[in-house]
Write a protein that holds these residues in place. Structure first.
Motif, short mmCIF file in Angstrom:
data_model
loop_
_atom_site.label_atom_id
_atom_site.label_comp_id
_atom_site.label_asym_id
_atom_site.label_seq_id
_atom_site.Cartn_x
_atom_site.Cartn_y
_atom_site.Cartn_z
N GLY A 316 -3.97 -5.99 -10.33
CA GLY A 316 -3.78 -4.59 -10.00
C GLY A 316 -5.11 -3.92 -9.77
O GLY A 316 -6.16 -4.47 -10.07
N PRO A 317 -5.12 -2.70 -9.22
CA PRO A 317 -6.37 -2.00 -8.96
C PRO A 317 -7.03 -1.58 -10.26
O PRO A 317 -6.36 -1.29 -11.24
N PRO A 320 -7.20 4.18 -9.53
CA PRO A 320 -6.36 4.67 -8.44
C PRO A 320 -7.21 5.00 -7.22
O PRO A 320 -8.44 5.07 -7.31
N LYS A 379 2.31 -5.32 -6.43
CA LYS A 379 1.03 -5.53 -5.74
C LYS A 379 1.14 -5.17 -4.27
O LYS A 379 0.22 -4.57 -3.70
N GLN A 382 1.14 -1.42 -4.10
CA GLN A 382 -0.22 -0.91 -4.33
C GLN A 382 -1.08 -1.06 -3.09
O GLN A 382 -1.85 -0.16 -2.75
N GLU A 383 -0.95 -2.17 -2.40
CA GLU A 383 -1.72 -2.38 -1.17
C GLU A 383 -1.31 -1.39 -0.10
O GLU A 383 -2.14 -0.87 0.64
N TYR A 385 -0.13 1.64 -0.58
CA TYR A 385 -0.71 2.94 -0.91
C TYR A 385 -2.22 2.95 -0.70
O TYR A 385 -2.80 3.97 -0.32
N ARG A 386 -2.87 1.81 -0.94
CA ARG A 386 -4.31 1.74 -0.69
C ARG A 386 -4.61 1.95 0.79
O ARG A 386 -5.55 2.66 1.15
N SER A 584 0.04 5.79 -8.09
CA SER A 584 -0.86 4.67 -8.35
C SER A 584 -1.05 4.45 -9.84
O SER A 584 -1.14 3.31 -10.31
N LEU A 587 2.05 2.64 -10.97
CA LEU A 587 2.05 1.24 -10.53
C LEU A 587 1.06 0.41 -11.33
O LEU A 587 1.34 -0.76 -11.65
N ALA A 588 -0.09 0.99 -11.63
CA ALA A 588 -1.08 0.25 -12.42
C ALA A 588 -0.53 -0.10 -13.79
O ALA A 588 -0.73 -1.21 -14.30
N SER A 591 2.21 -2.83 -13.61
CA SER A 591 1.71 -4.19 -13.40
C SER A 591 0.90 -4.71 -14.58
O SER A 591 0.37 -5.82 -14.52
#
Length: 749
Positions: A316-317, A320, A379, A382-383, A385-386, A584, A587-588, A591
């Motif tokens: 995960g990131p 955020p 994941k 998350q990608e 949103y990134r 974010s 999500l972090a 995960s």
């Protein structure tokens, strides 16, 4: 021909109030709301410094003026450090001499310069002095032009000239119009009260006091603020100039008691108290004078707690997405921020155009064997949103380039520009400081509570170790009170028991049997850890869901108060980024159990069988936010001819138009009357009221009154409306124009 009159509210204050003519007394169910109510409250240290600066500016002749706040002191220090041969020495000395002469006045011993009578005067003497001030040093041709402008106009029409003079920074012309209005309507005390305010600002306190005494004989004029309070404020302002601080305090305390919304009286009272050494109380009143409405109720105790930072987890990131660089550091991402005290956004902004955005629907797996598939989905999300954040950053950079290009091509700024810029800054700042928004505080607190519940159990990896014990490379203490700590300790204990038996085995069948035996012991540990994490995660998801939609509605509602297309797009992008920062964070945390699921998959590949049936894979449901735009363009406008005015409010800008004949306004723009303006000191508030029977409405609860505060440079300092406390405030974009009628009120501050 319509002429645009613009003014920004900057350092020296001059307030122009547009007053409600329907009522002569304050109505308890109504209140004033100004743009000054929106910014965060300042702490006592900052307020004390602002008070000292205002005190030094108002009373340049006082011995107790702090040197570091005195303009004269600054020039004196600069000159003492220069050599006579310095190329700037002559200009600096000339400016210092000018400032000293300006501060001296014609009556020694007063804390502020006096330029009128040096002793108490009769009303007849005061009238002569006021006429002299109105026409002093003006060429005869300009005097004739002013006479032509005033000739034949009714008292009501002359108030349009008064408004023009004040807003054009031509108080001498405004004074001449008020004197003419008094001559035509001698029994109306409003003309004398307004003239007294101007006379006091022109450094003529004895004349101002005489005018007020005469007005008292005629009764109390009507006005948007409590009229008796307005008269007492003007008296207190004049008494301050004469150094009669105790008398000024008495008058100003009564003014504040009569009308708590009269910020000008609070400011003047703060100066009177400071002059008498009552600094603590002075700071309190000066802070209250910084806003039109009352200070936030929780001003002394409010401290909103942003959620903790999201965990760094495998796969995960580590943090955020970064907020747009054009805005202050985002607090909704968990970044530490200073304590702020804010008035609820809905009380000072129109949030009716806010849009909702639901939290993505994450299908938290019921069984541990489905965790890895869920982790891969998270994941991917998350990608996604990134990438959105990267695209948003590119948009921000392009918009900033447009802003830079506009600055290069900028025309001469209008008086309302700085006030509009300050309002845009406050709106964007509020969007990035949503954890301190009073209406969202409990929701943010709920998220923080779930993130920290049971020692941070929901953050699976981050709650693994026992912070109360000394972990080291040789000894590791796991937190037995959290799912991840209990799981790690169980795995450690199982491995400790398994290792000797494996070592003792002499063949593969033995080792396989040992593995099956201890894998059967690991299965309950995996299932328990996953189940406890899922329970915590569902509570956290619910807390985020309770926060997401109302937070985005506030953020987009705030952004919708901006009409400038570039500034609006930047604010909208900031609102979107704040919402996605929230997602974010979720999500972090979602995960954070990735290591648990990875270990499970490894054990399964090694032969562990927990008799679990995988669920059908369910994809997360991401709901797009509602689109929103600011539907209106252009500035706030106040239009006034010699009898009526119209006000239309649109997003963040303010502009003023006075409608008179072009030829009648030419001499206001330039001419001999401009030579008088050096004498004009301080702030003044102009109020006008809406005309009865007009269909358009300024705000949802507006009650026929608006005000504009301007300073000596003609810059707008504040803008606001009188509205019902039961209705939502709409100081943002509204389409209706409101017709305004006289009389006006002039309030010195």
């Amino acid at each position: 021909m319509k002429r645009l009159l613009t003014a920004l509210l900057l350092a020296s204050p001059l307030a122009v109030c547009l007053a409600d003519v329907a009522s002569a007394q304050a109505v308890t169910s109504e209140r004033w709301v100004g743009w000054s109510d929106a910014p965060p409250a300042t702490d006592d240290d900052v307020t004390a410094q602002l008070l000292e600066a205002a005190f030094a500016n108002r009373f340049p002749n006082r011995a107790d003026v702090r040197a570091d706040f005195s303009v004269i002191g600054t020039y004196e220090r600069a000159l003492s450090a220069m050599s006579p041969s310095d190329p700037n020495y002559k200009a600096t000395k000339a400016e210092l001499d000018r400032l000293r002469a300006k501060a001296k006045g014609n009556l020694s011993g007063t804390p502020a310069p006096v330029r009128g009578a040096v002793k108490a005067v009769t009303f007849a003497e005061a009238l002569n002095g006021a006429r002299h001030a109105a026409y002093l040093d003006a060429p005869q041709k300009d005097i004739d032009r002013l006479a032509n402008l005033l000739q034949g106009k009714t008292a009501a029409q002359l108030q349009g000239v008064v408004a023009t003079g004040v807003l054009k920074n031509r108080p001498a012309i405004a004074l001449a119009a008020l004197l003419a209005a008094h001559a035509r309507d001698a029994k109306n005390p409003a003309h004398l009260v307004n003239a007294a305010g101007l006379l006091s600002l022109l450094g003529m306190p004895y004349e101002a006091l005489s005018f007020l005494d005469e007005a008292n004989k005629l009764g109390t004029p009507s006005g948007a603020f409590v009229s008796r309070a307005v008269m007492l404020n003007a008296r207190g302002h004049a008494l301050l100039t004469l150094g009669r601080f105790a008398d000024a305090e008495t008058a100003l305390r009564e003014a504040v008691r009569l009308d708590p919304f009269l910020a000008e009286a609070k400011r003047n009272l703060a100066l009177a108290l400071r002059a008498q050494g009552k600094k603590t109380e002075a700071v309190t009143y000066f802070a209250a004078a910084g806003r039109r409405g009352p200070a936030p109720k929780n001003a002394s105790t409010a401290t909103a707690t942003p959620p903790p930072a999201p965990p760094a987890v495998p796969g995960g990131p580590s943090s955020p997405p970064t907020a747009p660089p054009s805005t202050p550091t985002s607090t909704s991402t968990g970044t530490a921020a200073r304590t702020l005290v804010l008035t609820p956004a809905h009380e000072v902004y129109d949030l009716s155009r806010g849009r909702g955005w639901k939290l993505p629907s994450l299908k938290y797996p019921k069984n541990v064997q489905d965790g890895q598939a869920f982790f891969e989905q998270v994941k991917e999300l998350q990608e996604w949103y990134r990438q959105r954040s990267d695209a948003r950053m590119q948009q921000v950079a392009e918009l900033q380039q447009q802003q830079a290009a506009r600055l290069v091509q900028a025309r001469r700024p209008s008086p309302g520009d700085e006030l509009a810029k300050a309002r845009v800054y406050d709106i964007v700042f509020r969007i990035t400081a949503l954890p301190f928004e009073p209406t969202l505080k409990k929701r943010f607190a709920l998220v923080a509570e779930e993130l920290t519940r049971d020692e941070g159990a929901v953050n699976f990896g981050g709650s693994q170790f026992d912070a109360t014990k000394p972990n080291s490379q040789q000894t590791v203490f796991f937190n037995s009170r959290t799912p991840s700590g209990r799981f790690a300790q169980a795995m450690k204990d199982i491995a400790a028991a398994e290792t000797p038996e494996l070592t003792a085995c002499r063949d593969s069948d033995c080792r396989e049997g040992v593995r099956r035996k201890y894998n059967a012991m690991r299965c309950p540990a995996f299932k328990e850890a996953h189940a406890r994490w899922r329970t915590s995660m569902l509570r956290l998801d619910g807390a985020y869901a309770e926060l997401m939609d109302p937070m985005y509605r506030v953020a987009t509602g705030l952004a919708s108060n901006i009409s400038d297309p570039v500034d609006f797009k930047l604010a909208r992008l900031t609102a979107q980024q704040e919402a996605e920062n929230l997602i974010s964070n979720l999500l972090a945390t979602a995960s954070s159990a990735g290591n648990l699921w990875a270990q499970y998959e490894t054990r399964v590949a090694d032969g562990m069988d927990c008799d679990g049936t995988a669920e059908a894979e369910a994809q997360p449901q991401e709901e797009a936010p509602e689109a929103f735009e600011c539907p209106l363009t252009g500035p706030y406008k106040l239009k006034a001819d010699l009898k009526i005015a119209e006000l239309s409010v649109n997003c963040e800008k303010v502009a003023v138009e006075i409608t008179v004949l072009e030829s009648e306004l030419l001499f206001v723009e330039s001419g001999g009357f401009a030579e008088l303006e050096y004498a004009f000191e301080g702030e003044i508030t102009l109020t006008l009221g809406t005309k009865a029977g007009v269909g358009g409405v300024l705000t949802a609860g507006a009650k026929s009154a608006v005000y504009i505060k301007v300073d000596t440079s003609g810059a707008f300092k504040d803008f606001g409306v009188k509205q019902s406390t039961a209705a939502g405030v709409m100081l943002g974009p509204v389409g209706a124009e409101v017709e305004i009628e006289t009389p006006i009120s002039l309030i010195p501050g």
